[in-house]
Design an enzyme around this catalytic site. Structure first.
Site, short mmCIF file in Angstrom:
data_model
loop_
_atom_site.label_atom_id
_atom_site.label_comp_id
_atom_site.label_asym_id
_atom_site.label_seq_id
_atom_site.Cartn_x
_atom_site.Cartn_y
_atom_site.Cartn_z
N HIS A 1 -7.81 6.68 -0.90
CA HIS A 1 -6.47 6.09 -0.87
C HIS A 1 -6.34 4.99 0.17
CE1 HIS A 1 -2.22 5.84 -1.56
NE2 HIS A 1 -1.90 6.29 -0.35
N GLY B 1 4.63 0.49 -1.72
CA GLY B 1 4.74 0.04 -3.11
C GLY B 1 6.17 -0.11 -3.57
N HIS C 1 0.83 -1.20 0.00
CA HIS C 1 0.00 0.00 0.00
C HIS C 1 0.87 1.25 0.00
CE1 HIS C 1 -2.56 3.12 2.19
NE2 HIS C 1 -3.16 2.93 1.03
N SER C 2 0.61 2.17 -0.91
CA SER C 2 1.17 3.51 -0.92
C SER C 2 2.70 3.48 -0.90
CB SER C 2 0.59 4.29 0.26
OG SER C 2 0.82 5.67 0.12
N MET C 3 3.34 4.06 0.15
CA MET C 3 4.80 4.08 0.21
C MET C 3 5.38 2.68 0.34
SD MET C 3 7.34 6.26 2.75
CE MET C 3 6.75 7.88 2.27
#
Length: 329
Positions: A300, A184, A180-182
């Site tokens: 998000h 990634g 998820h998000s950072m």
């Protein structure tokens, strides 16, 4: 009502442990916390490794901001072994002086503008579609209580993820990464380090777009989707010498990848560019827009929104479609 799950084995361990000398003696730093559960009735051969985003921690997969069971429990009930990590400097992986100066990213104001009550001047035209953040006054407090600082450079974050992630995969064998998000880019570098042990990657709105500086002061994604080097078909001392020639990213050429984007998320601007970059460099990537599959209004932090179970089941079905020859035990 959720049916009970018989746990065959569960526990916790650390990977990526390093030592640092201080005036008072030697300390450990940079380790990755790993919490795992293995169900008695295992229905899928590959475990799930959950990798959280920036400023967060692995508990984001344990429960939602409004107190419902999280994705880890959902996947467990469906017969998957689960491994939840806290990346170096997050949650149960303590921040220490050896990691440098901490940087705080998440504030109540930013989380409200991007997650809970998205604003169009920040989240873009998609913000008005948001509808799935929990209608609970305490939900934002529950979310923010787990927020903490991040390492002050994306490349350093990836370095520790690469080291701890590779060690984890060496212990547990082939697995599926859900990021998820950072988290990634951490998934990309772990796959780069152990491509033979990553069977698929489900990336929930990964940090991007390519070559940008997503957070001022933390460094740019100089290698497109990462801030640190990836292995391309032709080696070169700098990213520019490879990326302009559309060389294949070796590790991602054989791993099925899906990037998920919520209908109301500000990442609707960045995710298509990340997908295009991956395609240009040989990755087996699919862009999955939740609204095209009947899941509307997600932002998000879709893993903690009111329809999180529906999305979790969709991800499970997606994994099975990416690995069609893996039958249930």
């Amino acid at each position: 009502m959720n049916s009970p799950v018989t746990i065959l084995k569960q526990g916790h361990f650390w990977t990526g442990i390093q030592r640092h000398n201080t005036p008072l003696g030697t300390i450990a730093y940079g380790a990755m916390s790993v919490q795992y559960q293995i169900p008695q009735e295992l229905k899928f051969p590959y475990p799930i490794v959950f990798i959280h985003g920036g400023g967060g921690q692995g508990c984001e997969f344990l429960s939602t901001p409004d107190g419902r069971p999280g994705w880890a429990q959902y996947f467990l009930r469906q017969g998957f072994s689960t491994y939840i990590i806290d990346r170096a400097g997050h949650g149960r992986s303590p921040f220490s002086e050896a990691l440098g100066e901490p940087v705080s990213l998440l504030t109540y104001e930013l989380v409200q503008d991007l997650f809970t009550q998205p604003k169009s001047h920040i989240g873009g035209e998609w913000a008005k579609l948001a509808k799935n953040w929990p209608d609970n006054k305490e939900a934002i407090d529950q979310f923010m209580a787990g927020a903490g600082p991040v390492i002050g450079a994306l490349a350093e974050t990836e370095k520790f993820a690469r080291l701890g992630g590779a060690e984890l995969l060496d212990q547990i064998g082939p697995c599926i990464l859900v990021t998820h998000s950072m988290g990634g880019p951490c998934g990309w570098v772990i796959a780069d380090e152990r491509p033979d042990l990553v069977k698929a990657i489900i990336s929930i709105e990964p940090l991007g777009p390519p070559f940008s500086e997503p957070f001022p002061g933390l460094g740019a994604l100089e290698w497109g989707i990462t801030a640190s080097p990836l292995q391309f078909t032709t080696s070169a001392p700098s990213a520019d010498q490879i990326l302009d020639s559309f060389q294949t990213i070796n590790a991602l050429a054989e791993i099925p990848i899906a990037i998920l984007t919520g209908e109301a998320s500000f990442m609707n601007a960045a995710d298509p560019l990340t997908v295009e970059f991956l395609k240009q460099h040989g990755a087996l990537v699919e862009h999955v827009k939740l609204a095209e599959h009947g899941m509307y209004g997600n932002g998000h932090f879709m893993i903690g929104e009111t329809n999180s179970d529906e999305i979790a089941q969709f991800v499970i079905d997606l994994i099975k479609s990416k690995l069609p020859n893996e039958s249930e035990n």
